[in-house]
Design a protein around this motif. Structure first.
Motif, PDB file in Angstrom:
ATOM      1  N   ALA A  88       0.853  -1.896   0.136  1.00  0.00           N
ATOM      2  CA  ALA A  88       0.309  -0.079   0.220  1.00  0.00           C
ATOM      3  C   ALA A  88       0.659   1.229  -0.070  1.00  0.00           C
ATOM      4  O   ALA A  88       1.513   1.501   0.866  1.00  0.00           O
ATOM      5  CB  ALA A  88      -0.798  -0.492   1.943  1.00  0.00           C
ATOM      6  N   VAL A 244      -1.265   0.988  -4.532  1.00  0.00           N
ATOM      7  CA  VAL A 244      -1.170  -0.367  -4.551  1.00  0.00           C
ATOM      8  C   VAL A 244       0.511   0.327  -5.033  1.00  0.00           C
ATOM      9  O   VAL A 244       0.889   0.520  -6.351  1.00  0.00           O
ATOM     10  CB  VAL A 244      -1.086  -1.320  -4.650  1.00  0.00           C
ATOM     11  N   ALA A 249      -4.842   0.334  -7.366  1.00  0.00           N
ATOM     12  CA  ALA A 249      -5.704  -0.500  -7.001  1.00  0.00           C
ATOM     13  C   ALA A 249      -6.738  -0.990  -6.425  1.00  0.00           C
ATOM     14  O   ALA A 249      -7.679   0.045  -5.457  1.00  0.00           O
ATOM     15  CB  ALA A 249      -4.572  -1.394  -5.992  1.00  0.00           C
ATOM     16  N   LEU A 251      -9.204  -3.707  -4.029  1.00  0.00           N
ATOM     17  CA  LEU A 251      -9.078  -5.059  -2.668  1.00  0.00           C
ATOM     18  C   LEU A 251     -10.421  -5.374  -2.691  1.00  0.00           C
ATOM     19  O   LEU A 251     -11.675  -5.032  -2.623  1.00  0.00           O
ATOM     20  CB  LEU A 251      -8.734  -4.388  -1.466  1.00  0.00           C
ATOM     21  N   LEU A 258      -9.518 -10.970   3.269  1.00  0.00           N
ATOM     22  CA  LEU A 258      -9.194 -10.224   1.729  1.00  0.00           C
ATOM     23  C   LEU A 258      -9.468 -11.469   0.912  1.00  0.00           C
ATOM     24  O   LEU A 258      -7.980 -12.504   1.354  1.00  0.00           O
ATOM     25  CB  LEU A 258      -8.147  -9.548   2.437  1.00  0.00           C
ATOM     26  N   SER A 260      -8.458 -10.534  -2.783  1.00  0.00           N
ATOM     27  CA  SER A 260      -7.082 -10.136  -3.600  1.00  0.00           C
ATOM     28  C   SER A 260      -7.981  -8.784  -3.995  1.00  0.00           C
ATOM     29  O   SER A 260      -8.036  -8.377  -3.302  1.00  0.00           O
ATOM     30  CB  SER A 260      -8.492 -10.361  -5.566  1.00  0.00           C
ATOM     31  N   CYS A 261      -6.119  -8.836  -4.318  1.00  0.00           N
ATOM     32  CA  CYS A 261      -6.085  -7.611  -5.189  1.00  0.00           C
ATOM     33  C   CYS A 261      -5.493  -7.228  -6.371  1.00  0.00           C
ATOM     34  O   CYS A 261      -4.497  -7.421  -6.782  1.00  0.00           O
ATOM     35  CB  CYS A 261      -4.117  -7.084  -3.757  1.00  0.00           C
ATOM     36  N   GLN A 262      -6.620  -6.247  -6.863  1.00  0.00           N
ATOM     37  CA  GLN A 262      -6.123  -5.875  -8.772  1.00  0.00           C
ATOM     38  C   GLN A 262      -5.393  -4.542  -8.638  1.00  0.00           C
ATOM     39  O   GLN A 262      -6.367  -3.524  -7.947  1.00  0.00           O
ATOM     40  CB  GLN A 262      -7.420  -5.871  -9.145  1.00  0.00           C
ATOM     41  N   LEU A 285      -1.078 -11.818   0.002  1.00  0.00           N
ATOM     42  CA  LEU A 285      -1.720 -10.061   0.744  1.00  0.00           C
ATOM     43  C   LEU A 285      -2.096 -10.104   2.334  1.00  0.00           C
ATOM     44  O   LEU A 285      -2.791  -9.448   2.897  1.00  0.00           O
ATOM     45  CB  LEU A 285      -3.538 -10.702   0.607  1.00  0.00           C
ATOM     46  N   LEU A 288      -1.875  -6.893   3.829  1.00  0.00           N
ATOM     47  CA  LEU A 288      -3.173  -5.787   3.123  1.00  0.00           C
ATOM     48  C   LEU A 288      -3.519  -5.895   4.034  1.00  0.00           C
ATOM     49  O   LEU A 288      -4.676  -4.681   4.450  1.00  0.00           O
ATOM     50  CB  LEU A 288      -3.534  -6.283   1.698  1.00  0.00           C
TER      51      LEU A 288
END
Length: 294
Positions: A88, A244, A249, A251, A258, A260-262, A285, A288
């Motif tokens: 982040a 990010v 991004a 979340l 959590l 996924s993070c795109q 992850l 985050l």
């Protein structure tokens, strides 16, 4: 070594050393372990021969990270997609990570094409502005060898991305809103219009999470894939916008976990989506998840 095992805290050096390790390794815990290992050895070593402690430690961290990165890459299958651990970089970020020196996510992902030594040379020259002579000294190679490594690195990357993108703005947030809106309405034409014709999609589940696809390219193919992913995995998910590695991004949370993070790479002038990197590996992850608790 785990975060709970007790890191040596020397803010004078850990803050400086972390970005070098992370930019080479692409993994926060590996970077922290690298800095810790180097500082631990340094504390117990004789120092009479050291004339510049800071540069000595930077050199030690870089070489340790190169060796670790080389070992890590040898354990991967050639057809695996390995994406960097997202960090982040907005107002909620961990300020101890010295984010100004951390590279953009897209550039870190692109540098996975390079071997560890090429990556270090590229980072030191293009991102930290080290001279050829300084880099050759750090890596204990000739300047001629250095120039060959740098040339190969640039050829592999082809179109180097900026060191780190400008902070995402309201326009980029609007693009992501339209991106999600088109998916929710199943408006594939609108979705394709937001994407560059040669958009690239990559996903990393770490071998632990089933993937709809590891990679995909082209607006029509990526748009169709996004529709499938949303309907199958994200229909009931809660989505949050963050920044990010200096890029916008999303979340995704499913039942407050959590998942996924795109990370999105937008064209700086056109505002179209150039790349989508999706991290689903739970290990990547963790940081985050701690920072953004539901």
């Amino acid at each position: 070594m785990t975060p709970d095992s007790g890191y040596i805290i020397d803010e004078k050096y850990t803050d400086v050393l972390f970005p070098y390790a992370y930019n080479i390794l692409g993994a926060v815990e590996d970077a922290r372990d690298t800095v810790q290992e180097v500082l631990t050895k340094h504390l117990s070593a004789t120092k009479e021969h050291i004339t510049d402690e800071k540069n000595y430690l930077i050199r030690s961290v870089i070489n340790f990270a190169i060796n670790l990165k080389t070992r890590r890459k040898k354990t991967r299958r050639k057809d695996d997609i390995w994406l960097p651990e997202p960090v982040a970089s907005d107002d909620t970020a961990d300020k101890n990570l010295h984010l100004n020196e951390i590279l953009s996510y897209s550039l870190l992902a692109l540098m996975e094409r390079l071997n560890a030594r090429e990556r270090a040379v590229f980072i030191l020259r293009e991102s930290f502005d080290y001279s050829h002579l300084e880099i050759a000294g750090i890596l204990s190679i000739t300047e001629e060898h250095l120039r060959k490594l740098l040339s190969r690195a640039k050829a592999s990357i082809q179109k180097p991305l900026p060191r780190h993108n400008r902070p995402p703005d309201a326009h980029e947030r609007d693009v992501l809103e339209r991106f999600l809106g088109a998916i929710r309405r199943r408006d594939i034409q609108q979705l394709e219009s937001i994407m560059a014709a040669d958009i690239q999609f990559y996903a990393d589940g770490g071998g632990k999470i089933p993937l709809a696809a590891k990679e995909c390219a082209g607006a029509s193919q990526v748009a169709a894939l996004q529709m499938v992913i949303y309907q199958k995995y994200l229909l009931s998910a809660r989505l949050e916008y963050i920044t990010v590695n200096h890029q916008p991004a999303l979340l995704s949370y499913v039942r407050d976990r959590l998942t996924s993070c795109q990370v999105f790479n937008l064209h700086p002038e056109l505002g179209t989506l150039q790349q989508i990197h999706v991290v689903l590996d739970p290990d990547k992850l963790k940081l985050l998840s701690k920072q953004f608790k539901p």
